[in-house]
Design an enzyme around this catalytic site. Structure first.
Site, PDB file in Angstrom:
ATOM      1  N   ASP A 146      40.470  67.194  19.259  1.00  0.00           N
ATOM      2  CA  ASP A 146      41.051  67.698  18.177  1.00  0.00           C
ATOM      3  C   ASP A 146      42.593  67.936  18.341  1.00  0.00           C
ATOM      4  OD1 ASP A 146      40.926  69.837  20.092  1.00  0.00           O
ATOM      5  OD2 ASP A 146      41.600  71.246  18.561  1.00  0.00           O
ATOM      6  N   LYS A 182      43.521  59.615  31.022  1.00  0.00           N
ATOM      7  CA  LYS A 182      44.626  59.452  30.586  1.00  0.00           C
ATOM      8  C   LYS A 182      45.554  58.855  31.841  1.00  0.00           C
ATOM      9  CE  LYS A 182      45.982  62.493  26.892  1.00  0.00           C
ATOM     10  NZ  LYS A 182      46.742  63.480  26.438  1.00  0.00           N
ATOM     11  N   GLY A 207      34.987  69.456  22.920  1.00  0.00           N
ATOM     12  CA  GLY A 207      35.427  68.061  22.935  1.00  0.00           C
ATOM     13  C   GLY A 207      34.493  67.364  23.140  1.00  0.00           C
ATOM     14  N   ASP A 230      42.796  64.865  31.642  1.00  0.00           N
ATOM     15  CA  ASP A 230      44.274  64.627  31.416  1.00  0.00           C
ATOM     16  C   ASP A 230      45.015  65.257  32.693  1.00  0.00           C
ATOM     17  OD1 ASP A 230      46.718  64.422  30.041  1.00  0.00           O
ATOM     18  OD2 ASP A 230      46.516  66.542  29.118  1.00  0.00           O
ATOM     19  N   SER A 231      45.325  66.600  32.883  1.00  0.00           N
ATOM     20  CA  SER A 231      45.927  66.887  34.005  1.00  0.00           C
ATOM     21  C   SER A 231      44.821  66.983  35.118  1.00  0.00           C
ATOM     22  CB  SER A 231      46.529  68.278  33.872  1.00  0.00           C
ATOM     23  OG  SER A 231      45.483  69.276  33.572  1.00  0.00           O
ATOM     24  N   LEU A 252      38.691  69.870  34.637  1.00  0.00           N
ATOM     25  CA  LEU A 252      37.225  69.549  35.687  1.00  0.00           C
ATOM     26  C   LEU A 252      37.261  70.178  36.969  1.00  0.00           C
ATOM     27  CD1 LEU A 252      37.087  66.173  33.633  1.00  0.00           C
ATOM     28  CD2 LEU A 252      35.210  68.004  33.680  1.00  0.00           C
TER      29      LEU A 252
HETATM   30  P1  IMP Z   1      43.254  68.832  31.558  1.00  0.00           P
HETATM   31  O1  IMP Z   1      42.921  70.171  32.124  1.00  0.00           O
HETATM   32  O2  IMP Z   1      44.679  68.680  31.619  1.00  0.00           O
HETATM   33  O3  IMP Z   1      42.746  67.548  32.323  1.00  0.00           O
HETATM   34  O4  IMP Z   1      42.702  68.812  30.219  1.00  0.00           O
HETATM   35  C1  IMP Z   1      41.450  68.506  29.688  1.00  0.00           C
HETATM   36  C2  IMP Z   1      41.268  69.035  28.447  1.00  0.00           C
HETATM   37  O5  IMP Z   1      42.436  69.087  27.644  1.00  0.00           O
HETATM   38  C3  IMP Z   1      40.069  68.119  27.723  1.00  0.00           C
HETATM   39  O6  IMP Z   1      39.101  68.905  27.739  1.00  0.00           O
HETATM   40  C4  IMP Z   1      40.578  68.039  26.352  1.00  0.00           C
HETATM   41  O7  IMP Z   1      40.103  69.249  25.510  1.00  0.00           O
HETATM   42  C5  IMP Z   1      42.047  68.594  26.072  1.00  0.00           C
HETATM   43  N1  IMP Z   1      43.070  67.435  25.948  1.00  0.00           N
HETATM   44  C6  IMP Z   1      43.682  66.703  26.850  1.00  0.00           C
HETATM   45  N2  IMP Z   1      44.366  65.713  26.136  1.00  0.00           N
HETATM   46  C7  IMP Z   1      43.912  65.529  24.936  1.00  0.00           C
HETATM   47  C8  IMP Z   1      44.299  64.808  23.940  1.00  0.00           C
HETATM   48  O8  IMP Z   1      45.023  63.630  23.958  1.00  0.00           O
HETATM   49  N3  IMP Z   1      43.784  65.003  22.784  1.00  0.00           N
HETATM   50  C9  IMP Z   1      42.936  66.337  22.665  1.00  0.00           C
HETATM   51  N4  IMP Z   1      42.772  66.833  23.704  1.00  0.00           N
HETATM   52  C10 IMP Z   1      43.039  66.845  24.713  1.00  0.00           C
HETATM   53 MG    MG Z   2      38.066  69.820  26.136  1.00  0.00          MG
END
Ligand code: IMP
Ligand code: MG
Length: 168
Positions: free
Chosen positions: A153, A125, A38, A97-98, A102
């Protein structure tokens, strides 16, 4: 698809971030560590505007599997991670996102003993974080919608779009 962040908006904001990061590191060399896939566009556009000697490396982490918009377990490919011992590392991801990706990656990279470690995300987000995580640099805050384009994606499609759009 509804465009959420246009190409000119992204360009302007990345130029601002590049100035801020260049100022903060004051000429030190840094290693940009992009989270694949991404962060590809974000890294490519940012690194070309940094006024710093920069190295590029990647880590591969996957939490979304195929045709789903909810995260699964995080899968980190250790083979790709470069030697960052003693380096100034800036971890780059497309979207916070969550916070699980990271948080996990930051722990893994710290274990490699960089001199410093900061995190930059293009998007954050709102109302989605499950673990507290503060990025050092953030391009834009967006509402809780699933977005695609500019590297992001849905089922491996839409990454090449030059803007960020909301998946209907
Ligand atoms: P987290 O671990 O939930 O913070 O997710 C982070 C990863 O989820 C990012 O690196 C993205 O690859 C993917 N992701 C989260 N939200 C989206 C979205 O709205 N569109 C596409 N990829 C997302
Ligand atoms: Mg990603």
């Amino acid at each position: 698809m509804r465009v959420l962040i246009s190409k000119p908006q992204i360009e302007l904001r990345i130029a601002e971030l590049a100035r801020e990061i260049s100022r903060d590191y004051g000429g030190q060399s840094i290693t940009l560590l992009g989270v694949l896939n991404g962060s590809l566009m974000f890294l490519a556009d940012l690194v070309r505007q940094l006024d710093l000697p920069s190295r590029i490396g990647f880590v591969q982490a996957t939490s979304y599997r195929g045709a789903t918009t909810t995260p699964g377990e995080l899968d980190v490919n250790p083979g790709l991670v470069p030697d960052v011992r003693g380096r100034q590392v800036l971890l780059l991801d497309d979207i916070l996102d969550s916070g699980v990706t990271l948080t996990t990656l930051k722990q893994r990279v710290w274990a490699l003993e960089p001199a410093s470690l900061k995190v930059a995300v293009l998007l954050r987000k709102r109302g989605r974080q499950q673990v507290p995580f503060e990025p050092d640099y953030c391009g834009f805050e967006i509402p809780n919608v699933f977005v695609v384009g500019y590297g992001m994606d849905y089922n491996d499609e839409y990454r090449p779009l030059p803007y960020v759009a909301e998946l209907p």
